[in-house]
Structure formats: structure tokens, C-alpha cells
Enzyme design. Structure first.
Site, PDB file in Angstrom:
ATOM      1  N   SER A 256       0.808  -1.215   0.000  1.00  0.00           N
ATOM      2  CA  SER A 256       0.000   0.000   0.000  1.00  0.00           C
ATOM      3  C   SER A 256       0.840   1.264   0.000  1.00  0.00           C
ATOM      4  O   SER A 256       0.302   2.377   0.056  1.00  0.00           O
ATOM      5  CB  SER A 256      -0.946   0.020   1.210  1.00  0.00           C
ATOM      6  OG  SER A 256      -0.202  -0.045   2.410  1.00  0.00           O
ATOM      7  N   CYS A 345       4.763 -10.953  12.850  1.00  0.00           N
ATOM      8  CA  CYS A 345       5.870 -10.327  13.586  1.00  0.00           C
ATOM      9  C   CYS A 345       5.352  -9.658  14.855  1.00  0.00           C
ATOM     10  O   CYS A 345       6.042  -8.833  15.449  1.00  0.00           O
ATOM     11  CB  CYS A 345       6.612  -9.325  12.709  1.00  0.00           C
ATOM     12  SG  CYS A 345       5.613  -7.901  12.195  1.00  0.00           S
TER      13      CYS A 345
END
Length: 401
Positions: A256, A345
Site C-alpha cells: 500500500s 511479527c
């Protein structure tokens, strides 16, 4: 030396040599920001020397469990030197790697990455901030380098009551760098790139994906949240090693961030790959996955390496829904026999919980698969026996049945 005393029974984690002391564990005692304090049990027994942080829920972070140890410049210099020497024991196929990994290296709140002849450091705790000048000199002495750039602009600084800081701390030089990783090169910007400039923790996962690409002859690959194209370059390297010609195999990469996409294109060109083998989309990943499903497009391999959805365990429930959604959509457009490399993560998502999330996503998609491998951070981002929180990155390699 100021002292903090714990509530009754709150010493158990310290006896296991865990380096964090939470606000709720402290019965009495205080100190200035980053000041070293003596930590005692409810009965007055010595437990540790720690750096105090009056603004943080992690109220103190342990420097040492040795009562005879002095927390001073020589102690910190020795810790930095040991961390640097430890990297020689790891198999690191790159000139960009992590030199200091915070608590795992006995230096809580300090992150240091090396890119060639340049160090990049994040001082994310009150203790590391208080000793910043000493640590900077110690790091350069341990490495023999002269340039250190500070990237203390991570969100964790605010939790410690510290302002964001960025710029050259020692020496100066270029901020646009190129690192060598395995058989390819990757450009990065240490001033503006994510983390200290790049995601070094995924180095070995990128190599594994290149190996899978070569071995299983992936023809259509989808790289989601591609950032500056690390997995894209690794895919193309695997395709080249497999002898694929232009037109026979293709990589679609989505992010994005328009600037990240442009850097990904540049990294493809930097390695001499043909851009005709790639499609880059400046788009939302979720929307793109839904669109591919509606169009009937499928892929032989998919990488899902999203940003941190859950910075802490309090965000885990919401993050779990987000991880499940993207994995469910990916399973739907993954060919039978195809391979999904999927990651989290988020420190607030454990490896066990992530496995359950991916399993639930597969069930909702009507898909089962073999777990071929469990992935984690590269070895220079270590987890220790006493500090399992060091294992923030976890991944699964799933071969769809």
C-alpha cells in the site's frame, strides 16, 4: 544506589533470570529515568541491578543478576564486545545483520544493525538512553567502525517517555546503502526505511523461498506486503536458478506504499532481472486478495508478511481476526500443491496461537495443508532460554493438499 523492593512472591521471574520488572510487581522505591537501581525481594534479598523507567509499565529492565557487578562504562563495553563476537558463531550470509538484539544480548532496549561499514542503532529504553554516549563509543570500538546512525524513532520510545530522535550520532555518510544478501543485492535507506532501514530478520526466509521456487518450479507467485521487494528478488533468483525464461514465470507484488513499490522495482533492476517478469500493485492487500478470488486467479506460491498487527497481548484478539482473514483469502487462491509462506511479527501473538489462527483460516476456506517448516527470525535475532519474548517473528510454510 537507590533500591526498589518487590511485592511478596513477585521475585519468581527474576529468579528464572527474566529481565523485566513490571510496575505492578514493585512494592516501593523509585529513581530517575534510566538510573541503575538495586532490586530486592520482599524480604530484602538482592535480585538484580536494573535500569529504572518511571514512565513505562516495564518499570525496570535488568542489566545484571550478579550482586558484585558494577553497571558502568567498562561493563557496557564488555557487553557490546561480547555481542559483536557472538555474531561470528552464526551463519550469516550477508553484510547486513543484527549486532545487538536488546535483552537477548544483555543490553535491554538497544537494537543495533550493521550495514557494511555503517551501524544503525535504536535506543528504545530509558536505560539505553541514559548510557547512549557510552554505548555508541563501545559499539564503534568493538567493530572498528566510525559511523553510527541513530534511528530512535520507534513507537516504543513513547512508552518510555522518550522523544523521537534520528540522525548521525557518530561520523556521517550516505543513508542510501546497498547490502549483499545471499546471491542478491538489496538497496535500503537507513534514515527513512522501516525499522533500522530493512527487515534483516527475514533474510533466511527469503533464501528458503528462493529454494522452494527453484525446486518446485513456481510459475505464478504472489508477494503480499512486499515493501521494497526482498521476497520478490528472492523469488526471481529462484526462478533464474531454475532456468525459467521470461514469460514462463511471473511475480505479482502488492504493497500500500507507492514509494516502497518504486524501491522494489529498483531492487529488481539492481539484480539484473527483467521487469517483464513482475507486476507491482500499489493497493490494499485484503481488497486485492478478494479481487483475485472473484476473478478466479490462482497462484502456485503466496507470501504473507504483514506488518505488526498486535504490538502487545492486549491487541491479540483484534489482530487474530486480521491474520485469519488474510490467510483465509490466501488459501482460497492457492493452487492445490501450492505453498504458503505466512508470518506474524507481532510480539502479542505466540507461535502456538499463530498456528491456531492459520488452522482456523484453512478450515474456513475449506483447505487443509502440510506444515512443511516452522520459520523464525534469522539467527542474529536470537531468542534466549530466559527471554522467550525475543521470538517475536514466527512463520509457517504450508503446502496445500
Amino acid at each position: 544506589m537507590k533500591t526498589i523492593r518487590l511485592r511478596e512472591g513477585k521475585e519468581r521471574s527474576l529468579l528464572r533470570r527474566h529481565p523485566w520488572i513490571f510496575e505492578s510487581a514493585i512494592a516501593k522505591g523509585s529513581a530517575d529515568t534510566g538510573e541503575t537501581v538495586r532490586v530486592e525481594s520482599h524480604e530484602g534479598r538482592f535480585l538484580a541491578w536494573a535500569a529504572f523507567s518511571p514512565a513505562s509499565k516495564i518499570r525496570a529492565r535488568v542489566w545484571s543478576f550478579d550482586e558484585a557487578q558494577r553497571i558502568d562504562a567498562p561493563f557496557l563495553a564488555a557487553a557490546c564486545a561480547y555481542s559483536v563476537r557472538a555474531r561470528a558463531r552464526f551463519d550469516i550470509q550477508s553484510d547486513g545483520f543484527r549486532l545487538v538484539h536488546g535483552e537477548s544480548d544483555g543490553l535491554p532496549g538497544l537494537i543495533v544493525d550493521r550495514y557494511g561499514d555503517t551501524l544503525v542503532a535504536q535506543f528504545t529504553s530509558a536505560g539505553a538512553e541514559r548510557w547512549k554516549s557510552v554505548l555508541a563509543d563501545a559499539l564503534l570500538a568493538a567493530t572498528g567502525l566510525t559511523k553510527l546512525y541513530e534511528r530512535s524513532d520507534a513507537s516504543g520510545r513513547a512508552l518510555e517517555g522518550l522523544p523521537e530522535v534520528k540522525g548521525w550520532l557518530r561520523g556521517d555518510g550516505l543513508v542510501e546503502l546497498v547490502l549483499r544478501e545471499h546471491d542478491w543485492r538489496l538497496a535500503l535507506n537507513i534514515a527513512d526505511g522501516h525499522k533500522t532501514g530493512f527487515y534483516l530478520d527475514q533474510r533466511d526466509s527469503r533464501k528458503r523461498f528462493a529454494d522452494y521456487t527453484r525446486r518446485l518450479n513456481f510459475q505464478r507467485v504472489l508477494n503480499c506486503y512486499c515493501y521494497t521487494g526482498g521476497f520478490t528478488v528472492a523469488t526471481l533468483a529462484g526462478m533464474r536458478a531454475g532456468g525459467f525464461s521470461v514469460g514462463a514465470a511471473h511475480v505479482t507484488s502488492i504493497d500500500s506504499s507507492g514509494p516502497a513499490i518504486e524501491k522494489a522495482r529498483a531492487n529488481v533492476a539492481l539484480n539484473g532481472f527483467d521487469l517483464a517478469q513482475t507486476t507491482f500493485m500499489d493497493a490494499d492487500v485484503n481488497a486485492s486478495l478478494r479481487q483475485f478470488g472473484a476473478e478466479g486467479r490462482t497462484f502456485d506460491a503466496i507470501v504473507l508478511d504483514p506488518p505488526k498487527f498486535a504490538p502487545t497481548v492486549t491487541h491479540a484478539e483484534r489482530a487474530a481476526r486480521a491474520y485469519k482473514d488474510i490467510n483465509r483469502l490466501a488459501f482460497k487462491i492457492l493452487e492445490p500443491g501450492g505453498v504458503l509462506f505466512t508470518y506474524s511479527c507481532s510480539g502479542g501473538i505466540s507461535a502456538d496461537l499463530f498456528h491456531k489462527i492459520v488452522a482456523s483460516a484453512g478450515a474456513d476456506a475449506g483447505v487443509d495443508g502440510y506444515i512443511s517448516e516452522r520459520m523464525g527470525g534469522a539467527p542474529d535475532h536470537p531468542m534466549t532460554i530466559a527471554f522467550p519474548e525475543g521470538e517475536y517473528l514466527k512463520g509457517l510454510v504450508v503446502i496445500r493438499k
